[in-house]
Design a protein around this motif. Sequence first.
Motif, mmCIF file in Angstrom:
data_model
loop_
_atom_site.group_PDB
_atom_site.id
_atom_site.type_symbol
_atom_site.label_atom_id
_atom_site.label_comp_id
_atom_site.label_asym_id
_atom_site.label_seq_id
_atom_site.Cartn_x
_atom_site.Cartn_y
_atom_site.Cartn_z
ATOM 1 N N TRP A 173 7.766 -8.314 7.073
ATOM 2 C CA TRP A 173 7.671 -8.809 5.709
ATOM 3 C C TRP A 173 8.119 -7.715 4.748
ATOM 4 C CZ3 TRP A 173 3.655 -7.225 8.703
ATOM 5 C CH2 TRP A 173 2.787 -6.264 8.186
ATOM 6 N N SER A 196 7.965 -5.864 0.775
ATOM 7 C CA SER A 196 7.141 -5.614 -0.400
ATOM 8 C C SER A 196 7.833 -4.559 -1.252
ATOM 9 C CB SER A 196 5.731 -5.155 -0.001
ATOM 10 O OG SER A 196 5.766 -3.838 0.542
ATOM 11 N N ARG A 197 7.295 -4.364 -2.444
ATOM 12 C CA ARG A 197 7.827 -3.343 -3.336
ATOM 13 C C ARG A 197 6.820 -2.204 -3.435
ATOM 14 N NH1 ARG A 197 9.654 -5.219 -9.212
ATOM 15 N NH2 ARG A 197 11.174 -6.312 -7.885
ATOM 16 N N HIS A 227 8.160 -3.979 6.253
ATOM 17 C CA HIS A 227 7.067 -3.738 7.196
ATOM 18 C C HIS A 227 7.362 -4.459 8.512
ATOM 19 C CE1 HIS A 227 4.420 -2.428 3.791
ATOM 20 N NE2 HIS A 227 5.172 -3.291 3.131
#
Length: 327
Positions: A208, A210-211, A225
């Motif tokens: 996945w 993300s920032r 990730h």
Amino acid sequence: MLLLPFQLLAVLFPGGDGEDAFQGPTSYHIIQISSFANSTWEHHQASGWLDDLQIHGWDSDSGTAIFLKPWSKGNISDEEIAELQKNLRAHLLRFTRYTLGYASQFQVKYPIEYQAIAGCELQPGGSIGSFLRGALGGLDFMSFKKDTCVPAPEGGSRAQQACKLIMNNHDDINNLKTLLFDTCPRYLLGVLEAGKAELQRQVKPEAWLSRGPSPESGRLLLVCHVSGFYPKPVWVKWMRGEQEQPGTQQSDLMPNADWTWYLRATLDVAAGEETGLSCQVKHSSLEGQDIILHWGQPISIGLIFLAVIVPSLILLLCLALWYMRRR
């Protein structure tokens, strides 16, 4: 060196030299950490590992091994395990006596921290090589080449004197040779066979995006990730089309509680340049079907339909069938 029988090679390496070849552990080693605060207090820790998978612990109070896997005993009998535990307890007692005597004779200052690693590993061509290395205070101190103690340059004259003391004890040298060149290779082959089902398993990763925290004004930190995969080898890169992004930074591989692994790959980009970027994951469990996650990709109507509408229709159908049966 011990040469592996051809039949056993076929069991441990069923896929030959291709991508289907055995990707599990190829070595077994014991780590010893001994701490001496002064001449009256010491503490010893020991653990057993298949590569970076711990399968043994050591209860210093009872002086017994802790088996962390159902197959951790390999094909070693209970009688031989009891004898090995007895020998390890005796080794730690002798090691304490030698260390205290060595510290007194050569004026070594406390605290003393000693680390050692000893074991054996499968090598190309089907042989098994054995090794033993020791460090004092985090610096290489000595190693064994065949059946000879070799002082490390970092150890200086103290390492030379320690090797002389060790080589003068013929009983300890003979026991060490038996453990390194006979017991360890037999155990390694046995435990790889006993744990084959788990060691050669394939677990697909989950991924996945993300920032992360912005490195500076006007820049973005993109984070990919990847978690839950086994075996350990994995390939994770940020891509733009077919081009790898050279700024990709990978974290260390971290173990999960279920013996799988976690990794993250980050990319620092200027705001507005994230469009068209994707994270690509390659792993043996995926069988060539790489995971590709596009940054900022909108969720398609088809996915919404599958995730929301279909379960709702199924629920309505179940309710309708229940109502008809009641009627």
